[in-house]
Write a protein that holds these residues in place. Sequence first.
Motif, PDB file in Angstrom:
ATOM      1  N   ASN A1441       0.801  -1.233   0.000  1.00 15.55           N
ATOM      2  CA  ASN A1441       0.000   0.000   0.000  1.00 15.55           C
ATOM      3  C   ASN A1441       0.825   1.269   0.000  1.00 15.55           C
ATOM      4  O   ASN A1441       0.263   2.377  -0.042  1.00 15.55           O
ATOM      5  N   ARG A1442       2.150   1.169   0.107  1.00 15.00           N
ATOM      6  CA  ARG A1442       2.949   2.402   0.170  1.00 15.00           C
ATOM      7  C   ARG A1442       2.860   3.139  -1.145  1.00 15.00           C
ATOM      8  O   ARG A1442       2.559   2.564  -2.198  1.00 15.00           O
ATOM      9  N   ALA A1443       3.124   4.451  -1.069  1.00 10.54           N
ATOM     10  CA  ALA A1443       3.089   5.301  -2.259  1.00 10.54           C
ATOM     11  C   ALA A1443       4.255   4.963  -3.167  1.00 10.54           C
ATOM     12  O   ALA A1443       5.384   4.763  -2.704  1.00 10.54           O
ATOM     13  N   ARG A1444       3.951   4.891  -4.489  1.00 11.59           N
ATOM     14  CA  ARG A1444       4.993   4.561  -5.446  1.00 11.59           C
ATOM     15  C   ARG A1444       4.605   5.053  -6.822  1.00 11.59           C
ATOM     16  O   ARG A1444       3.435   5.310  -7.098  1.00 11.59           O
ATOM     17  N   VAL A1445       5.615   5.224  -7.626  1.00 10.63           N
ATOM     18  CA  VAL A1445       5.397   5.602  -9.030  1.00 10.63           C
ATOM     19  C   VAL A1445       5.358   4.311  -9.836  1.00 10.63           C
ATOM     20  O   VAL A1445       6.331   3.564  -9.871  1.00 10.63           O
ATOM     21  N   VAL A1446       4.203   4.081 -10.438  1.00 13.50           N
ATOM     22  CA  VAL A1446       4.029   2.831 -11.162  1.00 13.50           C
ATOM     23  C   VAL A1446       4.736   2.860 -12.507  1.00 13.50           C
ATOM     24  O   VAL A1446       5.381   1.907 -12.915  1.00 13.50           O
ATOM     25  N   GLY A1447       4.669   3.999 -13.210  1.00 18.80           N
ATOM     26  CA  GLY A1447       5.313   4.067 -14.511  1.00 18.80           C
ATOM     27  C   GLY A1447       4.891   5.287 -15.273  1.00 18.80           C
ATOM     28  O   GLY A1447       3.980   6.037 -14.890  1.00 18.80           O
ATOM     29  N   GLY A1448       5.579   5.502 -16.361  1.00 17.17           N
ATOM     30  CA  GLY A1448       5.218   6.600 -17.233  1.00 17.17           C
ATOM     31  C   GLY A1448       6.330   7.612 -17.430  1.00 17.17           C
ATOM     32  O   GLY A1448       6.379   8.304 -18.461  1.00 17.17           O
ATOM     33  N   LEU A1449       7.231   7.825 -16.481  1.00 18.94           N
ATOM     34  CA  LEU A1449       8.302   8.812 -16.586  1.00 18.94           C
ATOM     35  C   LEU A1449       9.544   8.168 -17.197  1.00 18.94           C
ATOM     36  O   LEU A1449       9.989   7.111 -16.736  1.00 18.94           O
ATOM     37  N   PRO A1450      10.141   8.833 -18.183  1.00 18.41           N
ATOM     38  CA  PRO A1450      11.384   8.312 -18.757  1.00 18.41           C
ATOM     39  C   PRO A1450      12.574   8.718 -17.893  1.00 18.41           C
ATOM     40  O   PRO A1450      12.480   9.583 -17.028  1.00 18.41           O
ATOM     41  N   ASP A1451      13.693   8.094 -18.138  1.00 21.33           N
ATOM     42  CA  ASP A1451      14.923   8.480 -17.432  1.00 21.33           C
ATOM     43  C   ASP A1451      15.491   9.790 -17.983  1.00 21.33           C
ATOM     44  O   ASP A1451      15.948  10.646 -17.225  1.00 21.33           O
ATOM     45  N   VAL A1452      15.460   9.958 -19.292  1.00 25.47           N
ATOM     46  CA  VAL A1452      16.013  11.158 -19.933  1.00 25.47           C
ATOM     47  C   VAL A1452      15.054  11.619 -21.010  1.00 25.47           C
ATOM     48  O   VAL A1452      14.535  10.782 -21.768  1.00 25.47           O
ATOM     49  N   VAL A1453      14.819  12.937 -21.055  1.00 23.67           N
ATOM     50  CA  VAL A1453      13.983  13.531 -22.101  1.00 23.67           C
ATOM     51  C   VAL A1453      14.843  14.531 -22.867  1.00 23.67           C
ATOM     52  O   VAL A1453      15.367  15.496 -22.267  1.00 23.67           O
ATOM     53  N   THR A1454      15.031  14.306 -24.137  1.00 21.66           N
ATOM     54  CA  THR A1454      15.770  15.233 -25.004  1.00 21.66           C
ATOM     55  C   THR A1454      14.757  15.896 -25.916  1.00 21.66           C
ATOM     56  O   THR A1454      14.058  15.209 -26.677  1.00 21.66           O
ATOM     57  N   ILE A1455      14.692  17.241 -25.898  1.00 22.89           N
ATOM     58  CA  ILE A1455      13.654  17.972 -26.628  1.00 22.89           C
ATOM     59  C   ILE A1455      14.230  19.249 -27.229  1.00 22.89           C
ATOM     60  O   ILE A1455      15.168  19.864 -26.692  1.00 22.89           O
ATOM     61  N   GLN A1456      13.709  19.618 -28.348  1.00 26.62           N
ATOM     62  CA  GLN A1456      14.144  20.829 -29.046  1.00 26.62           C
ATOM     63  C   GLN A1456      13.554  22.060 -28.379  1.00 26.62           C
ATOM     64  O   GLN A1456      12.420  22.042 -27.915  1.00 26.62           O
ATOM     65  N   GLU A1457      14.315  23.075 -28.329  1.00 27.89           N
ATOM     66  CA  GLU A1457      13.869  24.318 -27.711  1.00 27.89           C
ATOM     67  C   GLU A1457      12.652  24.849 -28.456  1.00 27.89           C
ATOM     68  O   GLU A1457      12.573  24.816 -29.670  1.00 27.89           O
ATOM     69  N   GLY A1458      11.673  25.253 -27.640  1.00 23.66           N
ATOM     70  CA  GLY A1458      10.448  25.819 -28.212  1.00 23.66           C
ATOM     71  C   GLY A1458       9.337  24.800 -28.334  1.00 23.66           C
ATOM     72  O   GLY A1458       8.180  25.183 -28.538  1.00 23.66           O
ATOM     73  N   LYS A1459       9.673  23.574 -28.226  1.00 26.39           N
ATOM     74  CA  LYS A1459       8.644  22.537 -28.293  1.00 26.39           C
ATOM     75  C   LYS A1459       7.924  22.425 -26.957  1.00 26.39           C
ATOM     76  O   LYS A1459       8.428  22.863 -25.916  1.00 26.39           O
ATOM     77  N   ALA A1460       6.748  21.783 -26.981  1.00 30.35           N
ATOM     78  CA  ALA A1460       5.971  21.541 -25.756  1.00 30.35           C
ATOM     79  C   ALA A1460       6.353  20.177 -25.192  1.00 30.35           C
ATOM     80  O   ALA A1460       6.460  19.203 -25.934  1.00 30.35           O
ATOM     81  N   LEU A1461       6.532  20.139 -23.889  1.00 27.57           N
ATOM     82  CA  LEU A1461       6.892  18.901 -23.201  1.00 27.57           C
ATOM     83  C   LEU A1461       5.718  18.443 -22.346  1.00 27.57           C
ATOM     84  O   LEU A1461       5.259  19.175 -21.467  1.00 27.57           O
ATOM     85  N   ASN A1462       5.189  17.250 -22.626  1.00 28.38           N
ATOM     86  CA  ASN A1462       4.068  16.688 -21.875  1.00 28.38           C
ATOM     87  C   ASN A1462       4.494  15.311 -21.356  1.00 28.38           C
ATOM     88  O   ASN A1462       4.800  14.408 -22.142  1.00 28.38           O
ATOM     89  N   LEU A1463       4.508  15.178 -20.055  1.00 29.28           N
ATOM     90  CA  LEU A1463       4.826  13.896 -19.423  1.00 29.28           C
ATOM     91  C   LEU A1463       3.674  13.487 -18.526  1.00 29.28           C
ATOM     92  O   LEU A1463       3.071  14.325 -17.834  1.00 29.28           O
ATOM     93  N   THR A1464       3.367  12.186 -18.558  1.00 26.71           N
ATOM     94  CA  THR A1464       2.278  11.635 -17.725  1.00 26.71           C
ATOM     95  C   THR A1464       2.815  10.399 -17.022  1.00 26.71           C
ATOM     96  O   THR A1464       3.496   9.573 -17.645  1.00 26.71           O
ATOM     97  N   CYS A1465       2.468  10.252 -15.752  1.00 28.14           N
ATOM     98  CA  CYS A1465       2.865   9.050 -15.026  1.00 28.14           C
ATOM     99  C   CYS A1465       1.745   8.626 -14.085  1.00 28.14           C
ATOM    100  O   CYS A1465       0.887   9.431 -13.714  1.00 28.14           O
ATOM    101  N   ILE A1466       1.792   7.357 -13.763  1.00 25.54           N
ATOM    102  CA  ILE A1466       0.789   6.750 -12.896  1.00 25.54           C
ATOM    103  C   ILE A1466       1.421   6.516 -11.541  1.00 25.54           C
ATOM    104  O   ILE A1466       2.520   5.975 -11.444  1.00 25.54           O
ATOM    105  N   VAL A1467       0.695   6.913 -10.483  1.00 26.22           N
ATOM    106  CA  VAL A1467       1.163   6.695  -9.118  1.00 26.22           C
ATOM    107  C   VAL A1467       0.155   5.800  -8.407  1.00 26.22           C
ATOM    108  O   VAL A1467      -0.994   5.645  -8.833  1.00 26.22           O
ATOM    109  N   TRP A1468       0.617   5.185  -7.339  1.00 23.11           N
ATOM    110  CA  TRP A1468      -0.236   4.247  -6.604  1.00 23.11           C
ATOM    111  C   TRP A1468       0.030   4.393  -5.123  1.00 23.11           C
ATOM    112  O   TRP A1468       1.130   4.696  -4.683  1.00 23.11           O
ATOM    113  N   GLY A1469      -0.976   4.143  -4.321  1.00 21.45           N
ATOM    114  CA  GLY A1469      -0.848   4.144  -2.874  1.00 21.45           C
ATOM    115  C   GLY A1469      -2.216   4.073  -2.237  1.00 21.45           C
ATOM    116  O   GLY A1469      -3.223   4.518  -2.816  1.00 21.45           O
ATOM    117  N   ASP A1470      -2.291   3.463  -1.083  1.00 23.09           N
ATOM    118  CA  ASP A1470      -3.536   3.372  -0.326  1.00 23.09           C
ATOM    119  C   ASP A1470      -3.215   3.660   1.142  1.00 23.09           C
ATOM    120  O   ASP A1470      -2.552   2.852   1.798  1.00 23.09           O
TER     121      ASP A1470
END
Length: 1556
Positions: A1441-1470
Amino acid sequence: MMSLPFYQKLHEHYDRSYRNKDFRTTMSQYQQEKKSSAIYTHGSTAYSSRSSAAHRQKSEAFSQASTASYQQQASQASEFALSSAVSQKVASAYDYGYSHGLTDSSLMLEDYSSKLSPQTKRAKKSLLSGEKKENLPSDYMVPIFSGRQVHVSGITDTEEERIKEAAAYIAQRNLLAREEGVTAAKQSTVSKQSTSILRQEEGFEKSRKVAIREKAEHLSLKKTLEETEAYHKKLNEDNLLHAPEFVIKPRSHTVWEKENVKLHCSVAGWPEPRLTWYKNQVPINVHANPGKYIIESRYGMHTLEINACDFEDTAQYRASAMNVKGELSAYASVVVKRYKGEFDETRFHAGASTLPLSFAVTPYGYASKFEIHFDDKFDVSFGREGETMSLGCRVVITPEIKHFQPEIQWYRNGAPVSPSKWVQTHWSGDRATLTFSHLNKEDEGLYTIHVRMGEYYEQYSAYVFVRDADAEIEGAPASPLDVVSLDANKDYIIISWKQPAVDGGSPILGYFIDKCEVGTDSWSQCNDTPVKFARFPVTGLIEGRSYIFRVRAVNKTGIGLPSRVSEPVAALDPAEKARLKSRPSAPWTGQIIVTVEEPTEGIVPGPPTDLSVIEATQSYVVLSWKPPRQRGHEGILYFVEKCDAGTENWQQVNMELPVKSPRFALFDLAEGKSYRFRVRCSNSAGVGEPSEATEVTVVEDKLDIPKPPSNIIPSRNTDTSVVVMWEESKDAKELVGYYIESSIVGSGKWEPCNNNPVKGTRFTCHGLTTGQSYIFRVRAVNAAGLSEYSQDSEAIEVKAAIAAPSPPYDITCLESFHDSMVLGWKQPDKTGGAEITGYYVNYREVIDGVPGRWREANIKAVSDEAYKISNLKENMVYQFQVAAMNIAGLGAPSAESASFKCEEWTIAVPGPPHSLKYSEVRKTSLVLQWKPPIHSGRTPVTGYFVDMKEASAKEDQWRGLNEAALKNTYLRVQVLKEGVSYVFRVRAVNQAGVGKPSDLAGPVVAETRPGTKEVVVNVDDDGVISLNFECDQMAPNSEFTWSKDYVSMEESPRLEVESKGNKTKMTFKDLGMEDLGIYSCDVTDTDGIASSYLIDEQELKRLLALSQEHKFPTVPVKSELAVEILEKGQVRFWMQAEKLSGNAKVNYIFNDKEIFEGPKYKMHIDRNTGIIEMFMERLQNEDEGTYTFQVQDGRATGHSTLVLIGDVYKKLQKEAEFQRQECIRKQGPHFAEYLSWEVTGECNVLLKCKVANIKKETHIVWYKDEREISVDEKHDFKDGICTLLITEFSKKDAGIYEVILKDDRGKDKSRLKLVDEAFKELMAEVCKTIALSATDLKVQSTVEGIRLYSFVTYYVDDLKVNWSHNGTAIKYTDRVKSGVTGEQIWLQINEPTPNDKGKYVMELFDGKTGHQKTVDLSGQAYDEAFDEFQRLKQAAIVEKNRARVVGGLPDVVTIQEGKALNLTCIVWGDPTPEVSWLRNEKPLASDEHCNLRFEAGKTAYFTISGVRTSDSGKYGLVVKNKYGSEISDFTVSVFIPEEETRKAAEEPPKGNKKAK
């Protein structure tokens, strides 16, 4: 569409209009079934005479109507009148057949045999005879319909009306064709005068004008026919006839008196079935009982109502539905119950009863259960050929149901027995009988009567033996049996039979086959020379005739009696038989359909195909082939040709007798010679090409005589029968069965035990003499002949097999303590024919007079008639029962004993003696025996006192028989009065005093029974001293038991006991002082029959002196003549005398002739040791016989003989040759010890062998299942041991292992079979070793619960694992599971509770024994394990039941300047965790540039609308709840496009820092 016959083409319109809708539907259905052939064969002979007459009347009526309409056009209607005449003739044929009781079509039309004879088509005559036949082409035949036998009236009333309507319309229609009819008649007249067949056919051709007229009439009728068809289609949508079918069946009812009951049913079928109700198979007449029955039929629902039911209405009711397609019945039972007690009208109403049903009803009767018993049963029966015999028994069925009879069926060897001219069955209502009017050996077998009543049945079986009839010629063989036809066709019939068991004293030379045409009494012999093979093709038969056959055996004495005749068989092809037996399901229409076939002439048939030899013996060869594909429509004949193998010189075999069937039997071939065969076809167009020749065939028996059975084992069954078992003949083909013979030991006369070969390898031989010793032998039989006899079995004495003993009795309490009791009882009256091997005791508590459940007191049987039961409750009352056991099994337990209270007895004197018995009862004496008390008191027992009184005397009249205490446990009482009844008791004494008396022995009457005999001493002529006893009152299971001083004697080298029948003899080998004592002989299973003989010192001296007088001066022999095989295969004959003087001489005798020393024999005498020897280099066939050494030493003579003949000599000769070969084998590399196995401590299997005489070049190769095994290591042979290690042995390693040792001197091999029982034995040892390798049970706590485990070396499925808890086997559930993981065997207890505390036992069963490991899961062990489980469980909950990040975030994000960055991740905990963001390890808040969101408690969004280089850095998502937290890092790297990169390179750096 099927073509019409030429004489019906003018009236095609008539044929279509005459047949109404139902007839055309049926004909269409029939034609579809037979559309493969346009010819319909046979006449309809299955209808009843009433139906045939009806058809005939319809044909005649229609003929008259047609004739009236054609009066002015007779010539045009001549064909129709012709067809009517044919119909009338066939109808008359039906009447003729039924008036003479004929039912088969081939017999009913016997008068027309000339018209239906199986001749070729050109030779066949038309069915139309006389003046009519010239109107038909000569090469056409008129086949006839054939129908099935159904008891219907033909057609329904509505159908008949429609037929009459159609006939009237046809009559009017034919008036329109008058002119055309006159023209056709003239043409017909001209055609009759013409002699040309072609001109006759032209006279019958239709003119174009007539065809146009018929076309117009067909169109005018079309509309009427369509309307009629539409109407009938509505009534019968699928346009087919249907047999009745019950949609709803009537239901059984149970009702009270004076109630009404209704039976309902619904029936489907077309035409609509007529339904009839029956009561106990009698039609119900509603007019005979007005108001009692009401029968209604509405809208397909049929009802039978029974008003005011009384007890007589209890019956079985049947609803029978019938239409033209058949009949179907449904059953229901009605049971009327009578109310016991005052009749209450309020409990009934007009309808179903409101009372509960209490009596079940079956479709076959009224009882819910039937009990079937057999009284006055038939026993094993013996008869003789030609006699009559009757088997019967009384059948008692309870409860008895009136109007219902059981189903009785007799079986022979499991096959139903049908009544015939040989056997009839009879049922009188309470007795079933099977009667044989003329016994034959075919009737021998196991007969079973099977009685069925409803769903219950019983059966009873007994064997019937049929002995051979007395031979007309003494010494002639018995008659063969089971003469049957195996194959039949036009040219021959193959007959087979079984060889008889009795050959008359000399071998059977062969068999003669006789035939007789059915209807005559003339028998003719079919073969000139006897045939040995039990199959023979009989030729020279007349096609179409039926024959019966019989077989006679012949030996050198003469010809035996003939066998029972076979069933009749016709000389017809199988296809022709099938055609004659066929019953097409077409209704009789009153017409004969004639099919026109276009002639095909001038076609030479092609070669036959698939020619093969299907059977070959030394007497004949049978060929089989398929007809040619190109053959035309006329019949063909076959010619068979042969040639010697290796040549092309073909010779025709059957020139004078052409073959009509595609099979042929060839005789007169040279035995042992090789041939090839081929076949040609022939017809009127010529002779075709030959078929392909067969393979080379040798004229010899392909079927070998079977080998004799082996391992004959007899066993006891009853006092007149013995069960004989054997091993089946090896490699036997087409085995018919076995014959068993018996012989009384020493008689040399063999008698057959069965005259009908038996299948299987077990047979019960009846009719033996009780007490006699028999030996048995068996031989196998097939068509090639009888095998050699098997070896004789061991001798067995005929007496009843042993049974379980009767219950013990007189259970008493011999001693009682505060927690245990000592019981005593008396031996069973009937021991079952075997010695009692032990007893089992049960006990139960009795509380306030109410007994509890029985419990076992001892697991292991006790041998004495006394037993101490421990662990009882003090002051508790108990009851006991005892059961005795022998080798046959455990007998019934005794009645419960009296109630005994468990309490401490404080007496110091000994307890009572027990197991008193008396024997050797005479008019003035008897012998009393007893056993010492269980409780000896405070001091040992020093002796016994015996008391006696008359049985009727009072208690104060006991008197002692001995003044001083007896040391022995027996006493011979000498002071009895003849005819007086006595009782006895025994008391034990010790230093404290005399104990309680025993139970009484007796009462017993002092008398010498008639026929009582005593033990007699005898000294024979050789000086041998023996004690002899004879008993004429033995039971079937009685045995003699010898004892010394009333103690049973074990086997002693000083004594030899021999019992045979009702006599027994105990022989003293060397009577001396050690043998002094009382010798008694008891007879078991009798009322104490026994006798004894006293040998004291004086008697010993007398017997020794008498023995010396009887001895003759002989050379004492120490060892009789024997033979042994020496190491190199030499044979040594030797004997040893006790002593020899220097004058001793020896004569060597072989087969009554003296032999002398020479190249073949070497003799030697050692007078010091008394050894006499003779040596032979090897044994040859002529050395079989009797060898005798005759010794003469002064006056003393002696001799010793050794018989070496038959199997004994062959075995010895084989052993000598084996030793010789062994000597040769050992000259090269060989095995000193053959291949064997052992299981190592590591649970591996080691195959090993020991080799000898090897050298460096010797190779060893291992094989498994004939495939070489690659071995990594080379054998160095240093220790002479070769091994093959198999790790983790399992089922895949089962097989046959072989090791070969070879070099240039030769080779040797050794095989080891590890399959079947050998593999099971090895696996048991492997499992045992694995079980012994198991570690102690350990306790381990897991997240789910507590696990108990143990490790083994490795695990196999054959090792059975059982777990128990506190002595009770564990039942596995989802909470408690057992399993194996790798080498770990575990028991998982999920969510443990205090109930799981206790002792756990893991038992590993290796197939023979169990190996246990235990662990105590209670107290501190359980508490520690449970606490650890709770801790692990809580930790698991936290982790889950402990809080944890289930998935969705990368280790490294390489992006061109001016672009939009959208990241989504799933978390869990009770509970739902708190979410925060970090940038370079510092809190990051949401703003317009960087939007941070957390939605639905599980999704986190990270959005940067336009990334800048300053956004590069390390980011982190932090989730946290009460159970813990977690950080998920990712790195954002922003890059600039190339143009921007150059500009940025020109500008000085601004000194931005990189985020960490």
